[in-house]
Design a protein around this motif. Structure first.
Motif, PDB file in Angstrom:
ATOM      1  N   LYS A  81       0.829  -1.212   0.000  1.00 11.46           N
ATOM      2  CA  LYS A  81       0.000   0.000   0.000  1.00 11.46           C
ATOM      3  C   LYS A  81       0.868   1.268   0.000  1.00 11.46           C
ATOM      4  O   LYS A  81       0.702   2.143  -0.850  1.00 11.46           O
ATOM      5  CB  LYS A  81      -0.929   0.005   1.226  1.00 11.46           C
ATOM      6  CG  LYS A  81      -1.804  -1.240   1.351  1.00 11.46           C
ATOM      7  CD  LYS A  81      -2.715  -1.182   2.559  1.00 11.46           C
ATOM      8  CE  LYS A  81      -1.985  -1.205   3.903  1.00 11.46           C
ATOM      9  NZ  LYS A  81      -1.248  -2.449   4.183  1.00 11.46           N
ATOM     10  N   SER A  82       1.777   1.335   0.955  1.00 17.74           N
ATOM     11  CA  SER A  82       2.638   2.527   1.016  1.00 17.74           C
ATOM     12  C   SER A  82       3.502   2.629  -0.232  1.00 17.74           C
ATOM     13  O   SER A  82       3.787   3.733  -0.706  1.00 17.74           O
ATOM     14  CB  SER A  82       3.530   2.470   2.253  1.00 17.74           C
ATOM     15  OG  SER A  82       2.744   2.510   3.417  1.00 17.74           O
ATOM     16  N   THR A  83       3.907   1.487  -0.757  1.00 14.08           N
ATOM     17  CA  THR A  83       4.700   1.505  -1.988  1.00 14.08           C
ATOM     18  C   THR A  83       3.904   2.139  -3.123  1.00 14.08           C
ATOM     19  O   THR A  83       4.440   2.918  -3.915  1.00 14.08           O
ATOM     20  CB  THR A  83       5.122   0.065  -2.363  1.00 14.08           C
ATOM     21  OG1 THR A  83       5.856  -0.486  -1.274  1.00 14.08           O
ATOM     22  CG2 THR A  83       5.973   0.059  -3.608  1.00 14.08           C
ATOM     23  N   PHE A 101       2.815  10.934   5.574  1.00 18.24           N
ATOM     24  CA  PHE A 101       3.677   9.769   5.719  1.00 18.24           C
ATOM     25  C   PHE A 101       3.167   8.856   6.830  1.00 18.24           C
ATOM     26  O   PHE A 101       2.779   9.327   7.900  1.00 18.24           O
ATOM     27  CB  PHE A 101       5.109  10.203   6.034  1.00 18.24           C
ATOM     28  CG  PHE A 101       5.796  10.840   4.875  1.00 18.24           C
ATOM     29  CD1 PHE A 101       6.498  10.078   3.959  1.00 18.24           C
ATOM     30  CD2 PHE A 101       5.729  12.209   4.685  1.00 18.24           C
ATOM     31  CE1 PHE A 101       7.131  10.663   2.875  1.00 18.24           C
ATOM     32  CE2 PHE A 101       6.356  12.818   3.602  1.00 18.24           C
ATOM     33  CZ  PHE A 101       7.055  12.036   2.691  1.00 18.24           C
ATOM     34  N   GLN A 102       3.191   7.557   6.555  1.00 22.76           N
ATOM     35  CA  GLN A 102       2.773   6.582   7.564  1.00 22.76           C
ATOM     36  C   GLN A 102       3.628   6.741   8.818  1.00 22.76           C
ATOM     37  O   GLN A 102       3.114   6.801   9.926  1.00 22.76           O
ATOM     38  CB  GLN A 102       2.914   5.169   6.993  1.00 22.76           C
ATOM     39  CG  GLN A 102       2.542   4.081   7.982  1.00 22.76           C
ATOM     40  CD  GLN A 102       2.628   2.702   7.344  1.00 22.76           C
ATOM     41  OE1 GLN A 102       2.927   2.558   6.163  1.00 22.76           O
ATOM     42  NE2 GLN A 102       2.359   1.688   8.126  1.00 22.76           N
ATOM     43  N   ILE A 103       4.934   6.800   8.613  1.00 22.65           N
ATOM     44  CA  ILE A 103       5.832   7.126   9.727  1.00 22.65           C
ATOM     45  C   ILE A 103       6.005   8.633   9.694  1.00 22.65           C
ATOM     46  O   ILE A 103       6.669   9.153   8.803  1.00 22.65           O
ATOM     47  CB  ILE A 103       7.177   6.407   9.567  1.00 22.65           C
ATOM     48  CG1 ILE A 103       6.937   4.899   9.578  1.00 22.65           C
ATOM     49  CG2 ILE A 103       8.145   6.807  10.665  1.00 22.65           C
ATOM     50  CD1 ILE A 103       8.057   4.090   9.002  1.00 22.65           C
ATOM     51  N   LEU A 159      -3.597   9.904   2.088  1.00 24.07           N
ATOM     52  CA  LEU A 159      -3.451   9.771   3.537  1.00 24.07           C
ATOM     53  C   LEU A 159      -3.015   8.350   3.878  1.00 24.07           C
ATOM     54  O   LEU A 159      -3.750   7.398   3.663  1.00 24.07           O
ATOM     55  CB  LEU A 159      -4.790  10.074   4.229  1.00 24.07           C
ATOM     56  CG  LEU A 159      -5.372  11.480   4.026  1.00 24.07           C
ATOM     57  CD1 LEU A 159      -6.762  11.574   4.645  1.00 24.07           C
ATOM     58  CD2 LEU A 159      -4.447  12.528   4.621  1.00 24.07           C
ATOM     59  N   ASP A 160      -1.795   8.213   4.425  1.00 26.20           N
ATOM     60  CA  ASP A 160      -1.271   6.879   4.726  1.00 26.20           C
ATOM     61  C   ASP A 160      -1.400   6.592   6.220  1.00 26.20           C
ATOM     62  O   ASP A 160      -0.570   7.019   7.017  1.00 26.20           O
ATOM     63  CB  ASP A 160       0.192   6.788   4.276  1.00 26.20           C
ATOM     64  CG  ASP A 160       0.683   5.345   4.212  1.00 26.20           C
ATOM     65  OD1 ASP A 160      -0.007   4.463   4.768  1.00 26.20           O
ATOM     66  OD2 ASP A 160       1.743   5.111   3.614  1.00 26.20           O
ATOM     67  N   GLU A 161      -2.428   5.856   6.573  1.00 28.76           N
ATOM     68  CA  GLU A 161      -2.670   5.424   7.963  1.00 28.76           C
ATOM     69  C   GLU A 161      -2.614   6.580   8.955  1.00 28.76           C
ATOM     70  O   GLU A 161      -1.882   6.526   9.942  1.00 28.76           O
ATOM     71  CB  GLU A 161      -1.672   4.327   8.358  1.00 28.76           C
ATOM     72  CG  GLU A 161      -1.860   3.089   7.502  1.00 28.76           C
ATOM     73  CD  GLU A 161      -1.235   1.835   8.116  1.00 28.76           C
ATOM     74  OE1 GLU A 161      -1.067   1.805   9.348  1.00 28.76           O
ATOM     75  OE2 GLU A 161      -0.956   0.897   7.368  1.00 28.76           O
ATOM     76  N   VAL A 162      -3.418   7.595   8.711  1.00 26.52           N
ATOM     77  CA  VAL A 162      -3.412   8.731   9.635  1.00 26.52           C
ATOM     78  C   VAL A 162      -4.161   8.413  10.934  1.00 26.52           C
ATOM     79  O   VAL A 162      -4.155   9.212  11.860  1.00 26.52           O
ATOM     80  CB  VAL A 162      -4.038  10.003   9.005  1.00 26.52           C
ATOM     81  CG1 VAL A 162      -3.090  10.603   8.000  1.00 26.52           C
ATOM     82  CG2 VAL A 162      -5.390   9.710   8.385  1.00 26.52           C
TER      83      VAL A 162
END
Ligand SMILES: Nc1ncnc2c1ncn2[C@@H]1O[C@H](COP(=O)(O)OP(=O)(O)OP(=O)(O)O)[C@@H](O)[C@H]1O
Ligand SMILES: [Mg+2]
Lengths: 243, 337
Positions: A42-44, A84-86, A160-163
């Motif tokens: 997903k993040s990729t 960013f997820q992180i 939005l990555d895992e906010v």
């Protein structure tokens, strides 16, 4: 016209195929969900869209323009923003400073950037933290800061990555509300999320990734009852013993 | 008094003090020490544009000092070009070299960037040390170049007494500090800080990090080269060991790190604290223990990095703010947050 269109996207990391023939289209005004187990890619996918990674194959179109290999800062100028997820705050700087960096994407004037940043902070009910050091924020507030900075760049499409990861249930509800409001402002939203409750409440359309491949797609409730999806999340045994 | 007026008074006080010092301090030795102090504060402030704001650690800025010093000196000695004009030419040349170094190296991270800049500066030093002539230009290898003090005056940037040098470097320092202040509040300043701290996040927010760093590097190398010309005119004798040495590059970085890189006051505070150490250790131990000042700097650096990793400017700024608060408070100003 579709705001984002992906055709046959591949991404390899050495021998690992992190994305395999991914295709999807997002229409303006949609909230589009992307789910899948850990390491599904997903993040990729986000990193390929946002210009962090060059795709190994396939095409990405943003507002009808091919953006393969376009650099992140240019994509931002075109109206594509991401979190960013992180989380990556500018930790030694204030919240206001962080958001102003985003606001400078649309102006060269400091006072204009500050005005814009304050407007975004107010909108997100975040203005009381404007002078806090970003590095001292709680995880929930850092996620909010990620969104605030991205919003300040005035995006058309927001990734939005895992906010919501790491947020308390009440905070999740609040975030769902915020995201719905953003759509009300005319921003198209592409969201990765593990919290099913949130993704079900938010999305118009969901794509499920597993080992880099799209295994299901459709309305949230449709996808949730898909056997392949349940298998992907819970493993084969569950489906066999349940069936 | 309000906090603002206290700050203004403090600035005024410093300005009056700096401008008036040569009138009361007649000792040429002390004036010399002060001039070098300002010179180092200027160099470190210029360095800070890259080393502080852009978050990289350049360790070869002596190369730009050398380019400035040699360019204006050669132009003056061989072609009679006024050192003021030569200063500008040296600055432009250094800018080009700075961009040339920055292009490949800004993609490197941490220690690799630092090592690359050291290698580059050392390359230039070895080159200068080993050639007598470069095309039509006389360089004189390790013997260096001497400027005969024949035509004194402002247009030739040459004076019999130290006071003019004092005021010139003071103006240069004030100008570069003002420039730094303006940049830190501009879009470029925000972009440099953001790119230095979290490049990936900065890029996602529309920052072309490499471009911002290159602009900073160009300005930094230009300004550094101007100081090279100043030094040449002040001492009227330059040689590779004095203007292109690794010592010089390191001393600039030491001053910045101890004073506090990335802040406006840091380089000045660093120079104020370290230059006297450097001068006095050279005066008293120069023959017996040459290089002692670098050892002292090293020890101070270790202590500062352990206890005040953001440099001495941080506690000092806090102290100053508390003082201002106290003053503003007793006069009925608003309480601090
Ligand atoms: N830069 C990289 N280099 C090598 N492998 C990578 C890189 N980035 C991701 N991967 C690998 O690609 C695969 C997909 O990772 P990705 O981060 O896209 O998963 P994800 O779906 O976002 O997972 P999560 O839900 O844990 O965030 C994983 O196997 C991961 O280890
Ligand atoms: Mg992920």
């Amino acid at each position: 016209m579709n705001i984002l269109e992906i055709r046959g996207l591949h991404k390899d990391f050495g021998g690992l195929r992190a994305l395999n023939d991914l295709s999807l289209t997002i229409e303006p005004g949609q909230i589009f969900g992307l789910i899948g187990p850990n390491g599904a890619g997903k993040s990729t996918a986000f990193n390929c869209i946002a210009g962090v990674y060059a795709p190994s194959g396939g095409e990405i179109y943003f507002n009808g323009v091919r953006i393969n290999g376009e650099r992140p800062w240019n994509l931002c100028k075109r109206g594509l923003a991401r979190t960013f997820q992180i989380v990556k705050p500018f930790a030694t700087k204030s919240v206001l400073y962080n958001v102003m960096v985003g606001a400078f994407a649309r102006t060269n004037s400091r006072s204009e950037a500050e005005r814009k940043a304050l407007e975004v902070l107010e909108y997100l009910h975040f203005e009381k933290h404007r002078n806090s050091r970003a590095g001292n924020l709680t995880i929930a507030d850092r996620k909010r800061l990620e969104i605030a900075r991205a919003l300040a760049t005035e995006p058309q499409l927001l990734l939005l990555d895992e906010v919501m990861a790491g947020l308390r249930p009440s905070e999740v509800d609040e975030m769902v509300g915020v995201i719905q409001q953003l759509r009300g402002r005319g921003i198209t939203i592409f969201v990765i999320e593990h919290i099913m409750r949130a993704i079900m409440a938010l999305s118009d359309h969901v794509v499920v990734l597993h080992f880099g491949q799209k295994i299901a797609e459709g309305a949230p409730h449709q996808v949730a009852s898909d056997e392949r999806v349940i298998k992907a999340y819970l493993g084969d045994e569950y489906v066999i013993s349940a069936g | 008094m309000t906090r603002r007026s206290i700050n203004q008074s403090a600035c005024l006080l410093v300005a009056v003090l700096a401008l008036g010092l040569p009138l009361v301090m007649r000792s040429a030795t002390y004036l010399h020490i002060l001039i070098l102090l300002y010179f180092y504060a200027y160099l470190t402030t210029s360095w800070n544009l890259v080393g502080g704001f852009a978050g990289v650690l350049p360790l070869g800025h002596a190369a730009f000092v050398g380019i400035g010093a040699y360019t204006s000196t050669i132009l003056y000695l061989q072609y009679g070009v006024s050192p003021w004009l030569g200063m500008l030419v040296g600055g432009i040349l250094a800018t080009l070299v700075g961009i040339l170094i920055g292009l490949p190296t800004f993609k490197m991270r941490g220690a690799y960037f630092a090592l690359a800049t050291i290698a580059f500066a050392e390359g230039i030093r070895v080159m200068i040390e080993n050639i007598d002539r470069l095309g039509p230009f006389v360089i004189n290898g390790p013997r260096g170049l001497q400027i005969p003090p024949l035509k004194l005056g402002l247009s030739n940037f040459m004076f019999a007494v130290k006071e003019p040098y004092y005021y010139i470097i003071l103006i240069m320092l004030a100008a570069v500090l003002l420039l730094t202040y303006c940049i830190s509040r501009s879009k470029l300043g925000y972009y440099l800080n953001a790119g230095g701290e979290e490049p990936e996040a900065a890029m996602a927010l529309g920052v072309n990090v490499a471009r911002a760093k290159l602009i900073a590097m160009a300005m930094s190398s230009f300004l550094t080269a101007l100081a090279g010309t100043f030094y040449a005119q002040f001492t009227l004798y330059i040689h590779p060991k004095s203007v292109v040495s690794l010592d010089l590059s390191f001393e600039i970085a030491f001053i910045a790190l101890i004073g506090g890189r990335g802040s406006i006051a840091g380089p000045v505070l660093g120079a104020l604290l370290l230059r006297p150490v450097s001068d006095f250790s050279r005066i008293y131990f120069g023959d017996t223990v040459p290089g002692l000042h670098l050892i002292i700097f090293g020890v101070v650096l270790i202590l500062v990095m352990l206890y005040q990793p953001r440099g001495l400017q941080e506690p000092l700024t806090r102290l100053y703010n508390r003082l201002v608060d106290r003053l503003a408070g007793t006069e009925g100003g608003e309480a601090s947050a």
